[in-house]
Design a protein around this motif. Structure first.
Motif, PDB file in Angstrom:
ATOM      1  N   VAL A 128      -8.943  85.655  -4.286  1.00  0.00           N
ATOM      2  CA  VAL A 128      -8.543  84.363  -4.858  1.00  0.00           C
ATOM      3  C   VAL A 128      -7.284  84.475  -5.713  1.00  0.00           C
ATOM      4  O   VAL A 128      -6.837  83.482  -6.288  1.00  0.00           O
ATOM      5  N   ASP A 129      -6.710  85.662  -5.795  1.00  0.00           N
ATOM      6  CA  ASP A 129      -5.472  85.824  -6.560  1.00  0.00           C
ATOM      7  C   ASP A 129      -4.344  85.001  -5.952  1.00  0.00           C
ATOM      8  O   ASP A 129      -4.258  84.847  -4.721  1.00  0.00           O
ATOM      9  N   LYS A 130      -3.461  84.511  -6.804  1.00  0.00           N
ATOM     10  CA  LYS A 130      -2.260  83.860  -6.323  1.00  0.00           C
ATOM     11  C   LYS A 130      -1.364  84.909  -5.679  1.00  0.00           C
ATOM     12  O   LYS A 130      -1.145  85.978  -6.257  1.00  0.00           O
ATOM     13  N   PRO A 131      -0.851  84.659  -4.469  1.00  0.00           N
ATOM     14  CA  PRO A 131       0.008  85.648  -3.817  1.00  0.00           C
ATOM     15  C   PRO A 131       1.186  86.055  -4.697  1.00  0.00           C
ATOM     16  O   PRO A 131       1.789  85.215  -5.364  1.00  0.00           O
ATOM     17  N   ASN A 132       1.484  87.338  -4.685  1.00  0.00           N
ATOM     18  CA  ASN A 132       2.581  87.867  -5.493  1.00  0.00           C
ATOM     19  C   ASN A 132       3.303  88.995  -4.743  1.00  0.00           C
ATOM     20  O   ASN A 132       3.422  90.113  -5.252  1.00  0.00           O
ATOM     21  N   PRO A 133       3.796  88.720  -3.540  1.00  0.00           N
ATOM     22  CA  PRO A 133       4.465  89.769  -2.764  1.00  0.00           C
ATOM     23  C   PRO A 133       5.778  90.177  -3.419  1.00  0.00           C
ATOM     24  O   PRO A 133       6.478  89.341  -3.995  1.00  0.00           O
ATOM     25  N   GLU A 134       6.122  91.459  -3.290  1.00  0.00           N
ATOM     26  CA  GLU A 134       7.312  91.974  -3.955  1.00  0.00           C
ATOM     27  C   GLU A 134       8.366  92.520  -2.998  1.00  0.00           C
ATOM     28  O   GLU A 134       9.443  92.908  -3.448  1.00  0.00           O
ATOM     29  N   ASP A 135       8.058  92.585  -1.714  1.00  0.00           N
ATOM     30  CA  ASP A 135       9.066  93.071  -0.766  1.00  0.00           C
ATOM     31  C   ASP A 135       9.108  92.131   0.440  1.00  0.00           C
ATOM     32  O   ASP A 135       8.235  91.275   0.620  1.00  0.00           O
ATOM     33  N   PRO A 136      10.145  92.245   1.283  1.00  0.00           N
ATOM     34  CA  PRO A 136      10.295  91.317   2.417  1.00  0.00           C
ATOM     35  C   PRO A 136       9.094  91.287   3.357  1.00  0.00           C
ATOM     36  O   PRO A 136       8.718  90.224   3.852  1.00  0.00           O
ATOM     37  N   TYR A 137       8.500  92.438   3.610  1.00  0.00           N
ATOM     38  CA  TYR A 137       7.326  92.484   4.479  1.00  0.00           C
ATOM     39  C   TYR A 137       6.191  91.652   3.874  1.00  0.00           C
ATOM     40  O   TYR A 137       5.588  90.808   4.551  1.00  0.00           O
ATOM     41  N   GLY A 138       5.900  91.877   2.602  1.00  0.00           N
ATOM     42  CA  GLY A 138       4.848  91.125   1.944  1.00  0.00           C
ATOM     43  C   GLY A 138       5.131  89.632   1.895  1.00  0.00           C
ATOM     44  O   GLY A 138       4.236  88.813   2.082  1.00  0.00           O
ATOM     45  N   VAL A 139       6.394  89.280   1.650  1.00  0.00           N
ATOM     46  CA  VAL A 139       6.786  87.866   1.627  1.00  0.00           C
ATOM     47  C   VAL A 139       6.532  87.224   2.986  1.00  0.00           C
ATOM     48  O   VAL A 139       5.987  86.121   3.086  1.00  0.00           O
ATOM     49  N   SER A 140       6.924  87.913   4.054  1.00  0.00           N
ATOM     50  CA  SER A 140       6.759  87.353   5.404  1.00  0.00           C
ATOM     51  C   SER A 140       5.281  87.151   5.741  1.00  0.00           C
ATOM     52  O   SER A 140       4.914  86.158   6.381  1.00  0.00           O
ATOM     53  N   LYS A 141       4.434  88.056   5.309  1.00  0.00           N
ATOM     54  CA  LYS A 141       3.004  87.921   5.551  1.00  0.00           C
ATOM     55  C   LYS A 141       2.411  86.783   4.714  1.00  0.00           C
ATOM     56  O   LYS A 141       1.562  86.017   5.185  1.00  0.00           O
ATOM     57  N   ALA A 142       2.854  86.673   3.462  1.00  0.00           N
ATOM     58  CA  ALA A 142       2.361  85.601   2.593  1.00  0.00           C
ATOM     59  C   ALA A 142       2.757  84.232   3.147  1.00  0.00           C
ATOM     60  O   ALA A 142       1.949  83.281   3.128  1.00  0.00           O
ATOM     61  N   GLU A 143       3.988  84.118   3.617  1.00  0.00           N
ATOM     62  CA  GLU A 143       4.441  82.852   4.200  1.00  0.00           C
ATOM     63  C   GLU A 143       3.653  82.519   5.458  1.00  0.00           C
ATOM     64  O   GLU A 143       3.303  81.353   5.701  1.00  0.00           O
ATOM     65  N   ALA A 144       3.362  83.536   6.274  1.00  0.00           N
ATOM     66  CA  ALA A 144       2.564  83.299   7.476  1.00  0.00           C
ATOM     67  C   ALA A 144       1.168  82.797   7.103  1.00  0.00           C
ATOM     68  O   ALA A 144       0.653  81.851   7.713  1.00  0.00           O
ATOM     69  N   GLU A 145       0.557  83.424   6.110  1.00  0.00           N
ATOM     70  CA  GLU A 145      -0.770  82.993   5.666  1.00  0.00           C
ATOM     71  C   GLU A 145      -0.754  81.525   5.244  1.00  0.00           C
ATOM     72  O   GLU A 145      -1.626  80.739   5.645  1.00  0.00           O
ATOM     73  N   ALA A 146       0.222  81.160   4.418  1.00  0.00           N
ATOM     74  CA  ALA A 146       0.292  79.788   3.906  1.00  0.00           C
ATOM     75  C   ALA A 146       0.447  78.785   5.048  1.00  0.00           C
ATOM     76  O   ALA A 146      -0.198  77.725   5.062  1.00  0.00           O
ATOM     77  N   GLN A 147       1.289  79.115   6.022  1.00  0.00           N
ATOM     78  CA  GLN A 147       1.518  78.202   7.141  1.00  0.00           C
ATOM     79  C   GLN A 147       0.308  78.132   8.064  1.00  0.00           C
ATOM     80  O   GLN A 147      -0.003  77.068   8.621  1.00  0.00           O
ATOM     81  N   LEU A 148      -0.396  79.237   8.221  1.00  0.00           N
ATOM     82  CA  LEU A 148      -1.611  79.216   9.032  1.00  0.00           C
ATOM     83  C   LEU A 148      -2.696  78.364   8.374  1.00  0.00           C
ATOM     84  O   LEU A 148      -3.383  77.579   9.050  1.00  0.00           O
TER      85      LEU A 148
END
Length: 313
Positions: A128-148
């Motif tokens: 339940v943590d708010k996403p906090n990605p710190e690198d491009p790979y993590g950002v791309s995965k977080a964005e995919a999750e949100a859009q899904l």
């Protein structure tokens, strides 16, 4: 029996998933390399343009493992856009076509990097943590999750997100394999004093077991699951276990963690040092309680299996 489409089936996790399935008669595969025996196969990239309809026909569940993976030294001119093209835009394209084909459930193998890079001095990461990605790979995965998740709410597609930390087992590469190789040589490694940090790992066997549960479990729908072996381990204990499963002496010497941190600052390698001396823990309580799931394999089993690959070389 559900009909399944698997992407990334020739990779580390995907190949283990295929090997664990009782039959491939109801399995379609999407990927670039020669397929294993299956119902249907499509040779295609994961991108924003490709048509996947031929392998989505009559599929009930998509298990999406394929990704542009995280690398330590990325040479791309714009790493974030490269990761987004596959991990975000490609994933959404596949998911939208899954909706159009009548797919019921979309399982997305994401990454703990969506939560962040470290839990040193903090609570373990949770679902339940708010996403906090710190690198491009993590950002791309977080964005995919949100859009899904947004697509699922709009269309009724059941979204299941799994965020693993470091995955290991037979066939593992990168830093885990390198460290195991060093331990096998009987070298005096400087890790014996690194006993206070804790890291969550997941063997590919436990991850594959969870994926299989999520294919059909009714309570998996529209959930985010963190996964681990549920046996967090320090760097010193990790090296000791690597020595044990390879029947080698543990020759680590006690260099204080402070020495590593000073070296990291001097060499501008603080991120590398934090992976050695810091913590990254995940709380899988939600996963266990929601699914009634427990990791079926011990961390020692996973290390033993990783050791097997080296013995075969």
């Amino acid at each position: 029996m559900d009909k399944i489409l698997i992407t990334g089936y020739s990779g580390f996790v995907g190949s283990h998933l295929l090997g664990a399935l009782d039959s491939l008669e109801n399995v379609n595969l999407l990927g670039r390399s020669a397929p294993a025996k299956c119902n249907k196969h499509l040779k295609a990239n994961i991108d924003a343009q490709s048509d996947y309809s031929s392998v989505l026909d009559r599929v009930d569940v998509v298990v999406h493992i394929a990704a542009r993976v995280h690398v330590m030294s990325d040479t791309a001119a714009n790493p974030l856009e490269e990761f987004r093209a596959v991990n975000t835009e490609g994933t959404l394209n596949l998911a939208k076509q899954a909706v159009a084909s009548g797919v019921k459930r979309f399982i997305f193998v994401s990454s703990i990097k969506v939560n962040g890079e470290s839990t040193t001095g903090k609570e373990a990461f949770s679902s339940v943590d708010k996403p906090n990605p710190e690198d491009p790979y993590g950002v791309s995965k977080a964005e995919a999750e949100a859009q899904l998740i947004a697509l699922g709410k709009e269309t009724g597609l059941e979204i299941v997100i799994i965020r693993p930390p470091l995955v290991y087992g037979e066939g593992v590469k990168a830093n885990f394999a390198s460290l195991m190789n060093l331990v096998s040589k009987g070298l005096p490694l400087p890790f014996r004093a690194l006993v206070s940090n804790k890291r969550s790992l997941v063997s590919v066997y436990n991850l594959v077991d969870l994926i299989q549960v999520c294919i059909s479990h009714p309570k998996a729908a529209n959930q985010v699951f963190l996964v681990s072996d549920d046996e967090d381990i320090s760097t010193a204990a990790m090296v000791a276990l690597m020595a044990k499963v390879q029947d080698k002496p543990n020759l680590s010497v006690p260099i204080p963690a402070l020495c590593f941190k000073i070296a990291g600052k001097l060499l501008s390698k603080e991120d590398v040092i934090d992976r050695l001396t810091g913590s990254l823990q995940v709380d899988i309580t939600h996963t266990k309680n929601t699914l009634g799931w427990r990791p079926p394999y011990s961390i020692e089993h996973g290390f033993q299996m990783a050791c097997k690959q080296k013995a075969r070389k």
